[in-house]
Design an enzyme around this catalytic site. Structure first.
Site, PDB file in Angstrom:
ATOM      1  N   ASN A   1       0.800  -1.220   0.000  1.00 28.88           N
ATOM      2  CA  ASN A   1       0.000   0.000   0.000  1.00 28.88           C
ATOM      3  C   ASN A   1       0.838   1.278   0.000  1.00 28.88           C
ATOM      4  O   ASN A   1       0.296   2.378   0.152  1.00 28.88           O
ATOM      5  CB  ASN A   1      -0.961   0.021   1.201  1.00 28.88           C
ATOM      6  CG  ASN A   1      -0.239   0.057   2.544  1.00 28.88           C
ATOM      7  OD1 ASN A   1       0.984   0.156   2.618  1.00 28.88           O
ATOM      8  ND2 ASN A   1      -1.000  -0.033   3.620  1.00 28.88           N
ATOM      9  N   LYS A   2       2.146   1.145  -0.188  1.00 25.43           N
ATOM     10  CA  LYS A   2       2.996   2.330  -0.200  1.00 25.43           C
ATOM     11  C   LYS A   2       3.033   2.968  -1.592  1.00 25.43           C
ATOM     12  O   LYS A   2       2.630   2.361  -2.581  1.00 25.43           O
ATOM     13  CB  LYS A   2       4.411   1.973   0.266  1.00 25.43           C
ATOM     14  CG  LYS A   2       4.472   1.496   1.700  1.00 25.43           C
ATOM     15  CD  LYS A   2       3.927   2.540   2.662  1.00 25.43           C
ATOM     16  CE  LYS A   2       4.175   2.207   4.132  1.00 25.43           C
ATOM     17  NZ  LYS A   2       3.383   1.068   4.601  1.00 25.43           N
TER      18      LYS A   2
END
Length: 368
Positions: free
Chosen positions: A184-185
């Protein structure tokens, strides 16, 4: 299959990811050796303008390595904001050192430098600023404190790739810094992380420790207790392809944040703003509701509309393993109980942003 039509986050893998991963498979370089590992480290260091970078298998072990490289251990104290993801705190605990929690600033949500000063003791060895949700900490004030008290600075940049403070990328101020590339970065390797520093000795120590403590010039000879913290060539291949698209990702995420700020301006919510002298990378686009009791009701309302959200992190000092010496950190607690993270991935469309904002508006139209 997710029940949400608009997820909180999803990676965008439309560049050279498949091409590079297929090269790993075709050449059989799938473990921690191969051309992509070194190239990803080199290009990442170049991107943020730091001299040295060492890839690792995730962001948490990056923090652990950084602390070990500095010699942090039992009897030491490391000052850390209580409003952070638990990995920051866990990494300190892994070394046997004690995390010392401090409060946050209400305007930026970042670590409060004056509260850092209040918590320095003879056992303090380091400060760990966490650039929360993509906004930069006040590094000028923190570095001044560190210099006055001869303390190390470990920057946790897990959420802050693309974030700048006074013209410099975060992660280039402290003695050693870390990044995360979780799914999710802003850029991802699936799992992965990076330790960076302008100090060659610290990076050499990190490399030594991450590879099982293998001696440099003697095969299968290990001269310290090390760890298997290496990044694979496949992970690095994905990371390099992501890095090639990073400018577009960050530009879009900033545009999404701007749209939220404009479209929610007349509602009783507060968007996370960019502080003066910084560039906010908006890893997450976040809002504060007026009252803590509204937070979960609004999240439930959005979920019913197929919109996934997340709360802000719970302050670490409120968690069971860290609450034995409980003390109040009122700003961090207030932010945590009122904060919501909204969908903020690069492929989020303008129509989806409109849907999110309309749903928030409908919540308040019903007198919530």
């Amino acid at each position: 299959m997710s029940r949400f039509s608009i997820p909180i986050y999803q990676p965008e893998l439309a560049g050279n990811e498949k091409l590079y991963v297929n090269e790993c498979l075709d050449t059989s370089w799938i473990s921690s050796r191969g051309r992509f590992v070194g190239e990803f480290e080199t290009q990442f260091a170049k991107r943020i303008d730091v001299q040295h970078a060492a890839s690792v298998c995730n962001g948490t072990v990056a923090l652990h390595l950084a602390l070990l490289a500095l010699g942090i251990g039992p009897g030491d104290e490391v000052i850390v904001p209580t409003l952070t993801y638990i990995a920051s705190v866990n990494a300190i605990a892994y070394t046997g050192a004690t995390p010392i929690f401090v409060d946050s600033l209400l305007d930026t949500w970042q670590i409060d430098p004056e509260d850092v000063r209040r918590h320095i003791s003879p056992r303090t060895r380091a400060i760990m600023p966490v650039h929360l949700y993509g906004q930069a900490c006040d590094m000028e004030a923190l570095m001044q404190i560190a210099q006055e008290h001869r303390l190390f600075v470990i920057e946790d940049c897990a959420e802050a790739f693309g974030t700048y403070y006074k013209g410099r990328h975060v992660g280039t101020f402290g003695d050693i810094s870390t990044f995360s590339f979780f799914g999710n970065k802003t850029i991802t390797t699936g799992e992965g992380g990076m330790v960076v520093s302008n100090d060659k000795t610290l990076i050499e120590r990190s490399r030594h420790l991450k590879g099982q403590g293998l001696a440099a010039h003697r095969e299968y000879w290990h001269d310290v207790v090390g760890y298997n913290y290496r990044m694979t060539n496949i992970q690095a291949a994905i990371g390099l392809a992501q890095l090639e698209q990073a400018s577009r990702f960050i530009e879009r995420k900033r545009a999404i944040a701007a749209q939220y700020a404009t479209k929610l301006a007349k509602l009783p919510v507060q968007t996370h703003q960019e502080a003066a002298g910084t560039i906010h990378s908006y890893w997450m686009c976040s809002i504060l509701v007026e009252r803590a009791e509204q937070r979960d009701a609004l999240r439930a309302h959005l979920a019913d509309a197929g919109i996934e959200t997340r709360p802000l992190f719970y302050p670490a000092h409120t968690m069971p393993m860290h609450s034995k010496n409980y003390r109040k950190h009122p700003v961090a607690e207030d932010l945590a109980w009122r904060g919501i993270n909204l969908p903020s991935f690069p492929a989020l469309t303008d129509a989806q942003i409109d849907t999110v904002c309309a749903s928030i508006a409908s919540f308040y139209q019903h007198g919530r």
